[in-house]
Design an enzyme around this catalytic site. Sequence first.
Site, PDB file in Angstrom:
ATOM      1  N   ARG A 174       0.847  -1.203   0.000  1.00 31.19           N
ATOM      2  CA  ARG A 174       0.000   0.000   0.000  1.00 31.19           C
ATOM      3  C   ARG A 174       0.869   1.235   0.000  1.00 31.19           C
ATOM      4  NH1 ARG A 174      -2.540   0.355   4.758  1.00 31.19           N
ATOM      5  NH2 ARG A 174      -3.849   2.020   3.981  1.00 31.19           N
ATOM      6  N   LYS A 230       4.588  -6.616  11.517  1.00 31.95           N
ATOM      7  CA  LYS A 230       3.678  -6.886  10.400  1.00 31.95           C
ATOM      8  C   LYS A 230       3.857  -8.327   9.887  1.00 31.95           C
ATOM      9  CE  LYS A 230       1.899  -4.836   6.233  1.00 31.95           C
ATOM     10  NZ  LYS A 230       1.351  -3.608   5.716  1.00 31.95           N
ATOM     11  N   ARG A 244       0.455   6.105  18.855  1.00 35.27           N
ATOM     12  CA  ARG A 244       1.267   7.186  19.424  1.00 35.27           C
ATOM     13  C   ARG A 244       2.051   6.639  20.602  1.00 35.27           C
ATOM     14  NH1 ARG A 244      -1.808  12.211  21.171  1.00 35.27           N
ATOM     15  NH2 ARG A 244      -3.640  10.980  20.788  1.00 35.27           N
TER      16      ARG A 244
HETATM   17  C1  BTN Z   1       0.481  -3.793   2.320  1.00 36.42           C
HETATM   18  O1  BTN Z   1       1.254  -2.861   2.045  1.00 36.42           O
HETATM   19  O2  BTN Z   1       0.220  -4.081   3.479  1.00 36.42           O
HETATM   20  C2  BTN Z   1      -0.140  -4.600   1.199  1.00 36.42           C
HETATM   21  C3  BTN Z   1       0.744  -5.727   0.740  1.00 36.42           C
HETATM   22  C4  BTN Z   1       0.131  -6.557  -0.351  1.00 36.42           C
HETATM   23  C5  BTN Z   1       1.113  -7.530  -0.947  1.00 36.42           C
HETATM   24  C6  BTN Z   1       0.443  -8.482  -1.912  1.00 36.42           C
HETATM   25  S1  BTN Z   1       1.477  -9.834  -2.368  1.00 36.42           S
HETATM   26  C7  BTN Z   1       0.340 -10.304  -3.596  1.00 36.42           C
HETATM   27  C8  BTN Z   1      -0.138  -9.022  -4.252  1.00 36.42           C
HETATM   28  N1  BTN Z   1       0.760  -8.606  -5.292  1.00 36.42           N
HETATM   29  C9  BTN Z   1       1.364  -7.449  -5.014  1.00 36.42           C
HETATM   30  O3  BTN Z   1       2.175  -6.870  -5.744  1.00 36.42           O
HETATM   31  N2  BTN Z   1       0.940  -6.999  -3.827  1.00 36.42           N
HETATM   32  C10 BTN Z   1      -0.025  -7.889  -3.229  1.00 36.42           C
END
Ligand code: BTN
Length: 326
Positions: free
Chosen positions: A122, A187, A323
């Site tokens: 994201r 994460k 925070r």
């Molecule tokens: C995030 O940033 O939390 C989202 C991550 C999403 C990763 C997945 S892996 C499969 C699909 N292909 C990608 O390029 N991204 C998503």
Amino acid sequence: MSLRNRLLKLLDDGDFHSGETLGEALGISRMAVWKHIKALRTTGVPLEIARGKGYRLQNALELLDRNSILAAVAAPTRDRLGGVEVCLVVDSTNNRLREQVHSGLSSGTVCLAEMQHAGRGRRGRRWVSPFGANLYLSLLWRSPVGVAALGGLSLVSGIALMRSLRSFGVTGVGLKWPNDIMASGAKLGGILIDVLGESTGPCVAIIGVGINVAMPQTAGTTIEQPWTDLLTLTGRRRLSRNRLAALLLDELLPLLAAFETDGMQPYLEEWKRYDMVDGQAVELHLPGRIIAGMACGIDAGGALLVDTGDGPRRFASGEVTLRPTA
Ligand code: BTN
């Protein structure tokens, strides 16, 4: 199955295999085996070469396998699935589906990959996606309702992911709005949704899920935030990504169908159980500004509610951080 896939299948037991035996099994010369091994190594596949022993796949995990996934999903899931494609290396599984949208891919089409060389997270971040280690899965979903009605889609997808992790035996995980999968402040996974189409007419959503299963330390050092993986969380030595993919599809496909007709409302209680920021002091990072306040759940459309001192305000996007307490 492509020749390179067949070659990797022969190597996925983690043992050494000579060029001669591999060549015989594949009906090609030892020199041709060597060329394929070299090409696979160039794309990042961790293949070891030892003089007198042959080749082996390092940290051998069970490779992704379309038939194993199809055999493991529940019967109703099989009916809802479109095609299932397992790739060795792609730029991004989301991109792979996106490129094919106009060729008429049916709803429920799934793409998985052993490795992504341009995995997307994201907010324009990259998603570290080494070979054979994690789950990279994208699902194409055609919806008759427009983009505007899909507000809670990413939250509902997160709920499906939480349910599948629970069936996989994973505990101690939660969601950070909108859909970061977190465990002990680190994460574990995330969801990236690309939506194409009209705001009120039919649209296509590509739901991309990344879950760290057995992230190698070397790749992990390139991740710019605290991370964890399922091997660490479960303490197990080997985990089946095929089973995890099947469990995810078993949860995601029916939930999407229900969400399309019922919206987010039926899932608000369940969201609360997973919500890791509810009642916490947070900062919401928006382009050019930061909002500080207390997180107080979500509204019926899936927007985050933050009390900044004069009652809850709703936010449809942004990046939440906790925070630090004084
Ligand atoms: C995030 O940033 O939390 C989202 C991550 C999403 C990763 C997945 S892996 C499969 C699909 N292909 C990608 O390029 N991204 C998503």
